[in-house]
Write a protein that holds these residues in place. Structure first.
Motif, mmCIF file in Angstrom:
data_model
loop_
_atom_site.group_PDB
_atom_site.id
_atom_site.type_symbol
_atom_site.label_atom_id
_atom_site.label_comp_id
_atom_site.label_asym_id
_atom_site.label_seq_id
_atom_site.Cartn_x
_atom_site.Cartn_y
_atom_site.Cartn_z
ATOM 1 N N CYS A 74 -21.095 12.704 -6.522
ATOM 2 C CA CYS A 74 -20.698 11.922 -5.415
ATOM 3 C C CYS A 74 -19.605 12.531 -4.670
ATOM 4 C CB CYS A 74 -20.621 10.556 -5.643
ATOM 5 S SG CYS A 74 -21.961 9.594 -6.169
ATOM 6 N N ASN A 75 -19.736 13.211 -3.642
ATOM 7 C CA ASN A 75 -18.684 13.929 -2.951
ATOM 8 C C ASN A 75 -18.236 14.891 -3.830
ATOM 9 O OD1 ASN A 75 -19.117 12.829 -0.544
ATOM 10 N ND2 ASN A 75 -17.467 11.236 -0.888
ATOM 11 N N GLY A 76 -19.012 15.724 -4.816
ATOM 12 C CA GLY A 76 -18.476 16.758 -5.691
ATOM 13 C C GLY A 76 -18.053 16.269 -6.956
ATOM 14 N N GLU A 77 -17.846 14.924 -7.214
ATOM 15 C CA GLU A 77 -17.661 14.267 -8.337
ATOM 16 C C GLU A 77 -18.722 13.877 -9.043
ATOM 17 O OE1 GLU A 77 -15.063 10.589 -9.902
ATOM 18 O OE2 GLU A 77 -14.689 11.171 -8.227
ATOM 19 N N GLN A 78 -18.839 14.445 -10.452
ATOM 20 C CA GLN A 78 -20.055 14.020 -11.454
ATOM 21 C C GLN A 78 -19.700 12.595 -11.783
ATOM 22 O OE1 GLN A 78 -20.639 16.628 -14.525
ATOM 23 N NE2 GLN A 78 -22.328 15.549 -15.397
ATOM 24 N N LYS A 79 -20.880 11.806 -11.726
ATOM 25 C CA LYS A 79 -20.878 10.446 -11.949
ATOM 26 C C LYS A 79 -21.826 10.254 -13.213
ATOM 27 C CE LYS A 79 -18.679 8.835 -8.563
ATOM 28 N NZ LYS A 79 -17.656 7.637 -8.720
ATOM 29 N N SER A 80 -21.623 9.302 -13.909
ATOM 30 C CA SER A 80 -22.406 8.815 -15.262
ATOM 31 C C SER A 80 -23.390 7.865 -14.464
ATOM 32 C CB SER A 80 -21.569 8.217 -16.335
ATOM 33 O OG SER A 80 -21.116 6.951 -15.705
ATOM 34 N N PHE A 81 -24.699 8.025 -15.295
ATOM 35 C CA PHE A 81 -25.836 7.073 -14.898
ATOM 36 C C PHE A 81 -26.656 6.614 -15.932
ATOM 37 C CE2 PHE A 81 -27.182 11.383 -15.069
ATOM 38 C CZ PHE A 81 -28.236 11.514 -16.036
ATOM 39 N N ASN A 82 -27.009 5.379 -15.841
ATOM 40 C CA ASN A 82 -27.689 4.570 -17.012
ATOM 41 C C ASN A 82 -29.316 4.956 -16.957
ATOM 42 O OD1 ASN A 82 -25.532 3.184 -17.225
ATOM 43 N ND2 ASN A 82 -26.059 1.564 -15.832
ATOM 44 N N TYR A 83 -29.602 5.623 -18.179
ATOM 45 C CA TYR A 83 -30.928 5.962 -18.298
ATOM 46 C C TYR A 83 -31.103 6.167 -19.763
ATOM 47 C CZ TYR A 83 -35.597 8.209 -17.174
ATOM 48 O OH TYR A 83 -36.994 8.394 -17.088
ATOM 49 N N ASP A 84 -32.330 5.551 -20.349
ATOM 50 C CA ASP A 84 -32.483 5.366 -21.691
ATOM 51 C C ASP A 84 -33.523 6.506 -22.301
ATOM 52 O OD1 ASP A 84 -30.752 3.434 -21.678
ATOM 53 O OD2 ASP A 84 -32.385 1.826 -21.740
ATOM 54 N N LYS A 85 -34.385 7.141 -21.425
ATOM 55 C CA LYS A 85 -35.276 7.899 -21.756
ATOM 56 C C LYS A 85 -35.044 9.402 -22.150
ATOM 57 C CE LYS A 85 -38.619 4.425 -20.355
ATOM 58 N NZ LYS A 85 -39.936 4.255 -19.084
ATOM 59 N N PRO A 86 -35.740 10.144 -22.671
ATOM 60 C CA PRO A 86 -35.297 11.594 -22.754
ATOM 61 C C PRO A 86 -35.833 12.258 -21.430
ATOM 62 C CG PRO A 86 -37.380 11.094 -24.201
ATOM 63 C CD PRO A 86 -36.670 9.896 -23.714
ATOM 64 N N PHE A 88 -37.082 12.143 -17.247
ATOM 65 C CA PHE A 88 -37.175 11.221 -15.945
ATOM 66 C C PHE A 88 -38.671 11.702 -15.321
ATOM 67 C CE2 PHE A 88 -35.931 10.889 -11.154
ATOM 68 C CZ PHE A 88 -35.637 9.477 -11.370
ATOM 69 N N ASP A 89 -39.442 10.656 -15.462
ATOM 70 C CA ASP A 89 -40.833 11.073 -15.013
ATOM 71 C C ASP A 89 -41.378 10.101 -13.801
ATOM 72 O OD1 ASP A 89 -43.260 12.190 -15.150
ATOM 73 O OD2 ASP A 89 -43.710 11.691 -16.989
ATOM 74 N N LEU A 90 -42.579 10.151 -13.555
ATOM 75 C CA LEU A 90 -43.063 9.427 -12.349
ATOM 76 C C LEU A 90 -43.026 7.775 -12.540
ATOM 77 C CD1 LEU A 90 -44.828 9.440 -9.845
ATOM 78 C CD2 LEU A 90 -46.962 9.283 -11.320
ATOM 79 N N GLY A 91 -42.630 7.249 -11.529
ATOM 80 C CA GLY A 91 -42.445 5.824 -11.466
ATOM 81 C C GLY A 91 -41.037 5.236 -12.144
ATOM 82 N N GLU A 92 -40.249 6.154 -12.442
ATOM 83 C CA GLU A 92 -38.962 5.463 -13.277
ATOM 84 C C GLU A 92 -37.909 5.649 -12.138
ATOM 85 O OE1 GLU A 92 -38.945 8.132 -16.957
ATOM 86 O OE2 GLU A 92 -40.917 7.045 -17.659
ATOM 87 N N LYS A 93 -36.670 4.985 -12.813
ATOM 88 C CA LYS A 93 -35.691 5.047 -12.006
ATOM 89 C C LYS A 93 -34.256 5.292 -12.586
ATOM 90 C CE LYS A 93 -35.387 0.196 -12.306
ATOM 91 N NZ LYS A 93 -35.214 -1.242 -11.683
ATOM 92 N N ILE A 94 -33.367 5.805 -12.033
ATOM 93 C CA ILE A 94 -31.826 6.140 -12.592
ATOM 94 C C ILE A 94 -31.066 5.482 -11.481
ATOM 95 C CG2 ILE A 94 -30.075 7.921 -13.088
ATOM 96 C CD1 ILE A 94 -32.219 9.952 -13.976
ATOM 97 N N THR A 95 -29.875 4.674 -12.247
ATOM 98 C CA THR A 95 -29.178 3.859 -11.610
ATOM 99 C C THR A 95 -27.732 4.374 -11.852
ATOM 100 O OG1 THR A 95 -30.324 1.803 -11.964
ATOM 101 C CG2 THR A 95 -28.036 1.611 -11.085
ATOM 102 N N VAL A 96 -27.055 4.416 -10.766
ATOM 103 C CA VAL A 96 -25.702 5.444 -10.676
ATOM 104 C C VAL A 96 -24.740 4.531 -10.068
ATOM 105 C CG1 VAL A 96 -24.332 7.221 -10.053
ATOM 106 C CG2 VAL A 96 -26.785 7.626 -10.409
ATOM 107 N N SER A 97 -23.806 4.128 -11.025
ATOM 108 C CA SER A 97 -22.458 3.125 -10.625
ATOM 109 C C SER A 97 -21.427 4.000 -10.002
ATOM 110 C CB SER A 97 -21.934 2.655 -12.033
ATOM 111 O OG SER A 97 -23.117 1.780 -12.361
ATOM 112 N N GLY A 98 -20.410 3.087 -9.414
ATOM 113 C CA GLY A 98 -19.339 3.719 -8.690
ATOM 114 C C GLY A 98 -19.363 4.515 -7.483
ATOM 115 N N VAL A 99 -20.534 4.134 -6.662
ATOM 116 C CA VAL A 99 -20.681 4.806 -5.295
ATOM 117 C C VAL A 99 -20.014 4.117 -4.171
ATOM 118 C CG1 VAL A 99 -22.380 5.809 -3.907
ATOM 119 C CG2 VAL A 99 -22.890 5.651 -6.435
ATOM 120 N N ILE A 100 -19.419 4.964 -3.338
ATOM 121 C CA ILE A 100 -18.582 4.234 -2.076
ATOM 122 C C ILE A 100 -19.714 4.429 -1.020
ATOM 123 C CG2 ILE A 100 -16.857 4.193 -0.655
ATOM 124 C CD1 ILE A 100 -15.156 5.465 -3.401
ATOM 125 N N GLN A 101 -19.880 3.719 0.093
ATOM 126 C CA GLN A 101 -20.422 3.909 1.036
ATOM 127 C C GLN A 101 -20.160 5.237 1.876
ATOM 128 O OE1 GLN A 101 -23.230 2.689 2.593
ATOM 129 N NE2 GLN A 101 -22.547 0.600 2.085
#
Length: 121
Positions: A74-86, A88-101
């Protein structure tokens, strides 16, 4: 009396061994140059609007990606994300926290940007 000399047979053996020792690396190097490079995955990603400083990426089609190959900036700064599987495949999602408008968000896999954009409010 016959004169037996082993010089010619020894010399021919040495020449054959030298020829093999020269040709094997040459053939190996030329074959290694023919190997295809790693290709960048082709993925169709959809990004959600920002909700409570979180944005979600949805895998809508294309190749799967190893979790270890994914980086989100986000704006060049690496963010951590929530994802439990090894992967990232079709139909799945990744959520990223700490994002500003109005942050610019880049979804990177194997050092190539495969999605870039700004989330809608």
């Amino acid at each position: 009396m016959e004169k037996e000399s082993g010089v010619s047979s020894v010399l021919s053996e040495v020449l054959m061994i030298a020829l093999v020792l020269i040709l094997v690396p040459v053939v190996t190097i030329s074959l290694m140059n023919q190997l295809p490079e790693d290709r960048v995955p082709t993925v169709n990603i959809k990004m959600s609007p920002i909700i409570d400083d979180k944005v979600t990426f949805y895998h809508k089609g294309g190749d799967w990606i190893k979790k270890s190959d994914i980086k989100i900036f986000c704006n060049g700064e690496q963010k951590s994300f929530n994802y439990d599987k090894p992967v990232f495949d079709l139909g799945e999602k990744i959520t990223v926290s700490g994002v500003i408008q109005n942050d610019r968000i880049d979804f990177v896999a194997k050092n190539s940007i495969i999605f870039s954009g700004e989330p809608l409010p």
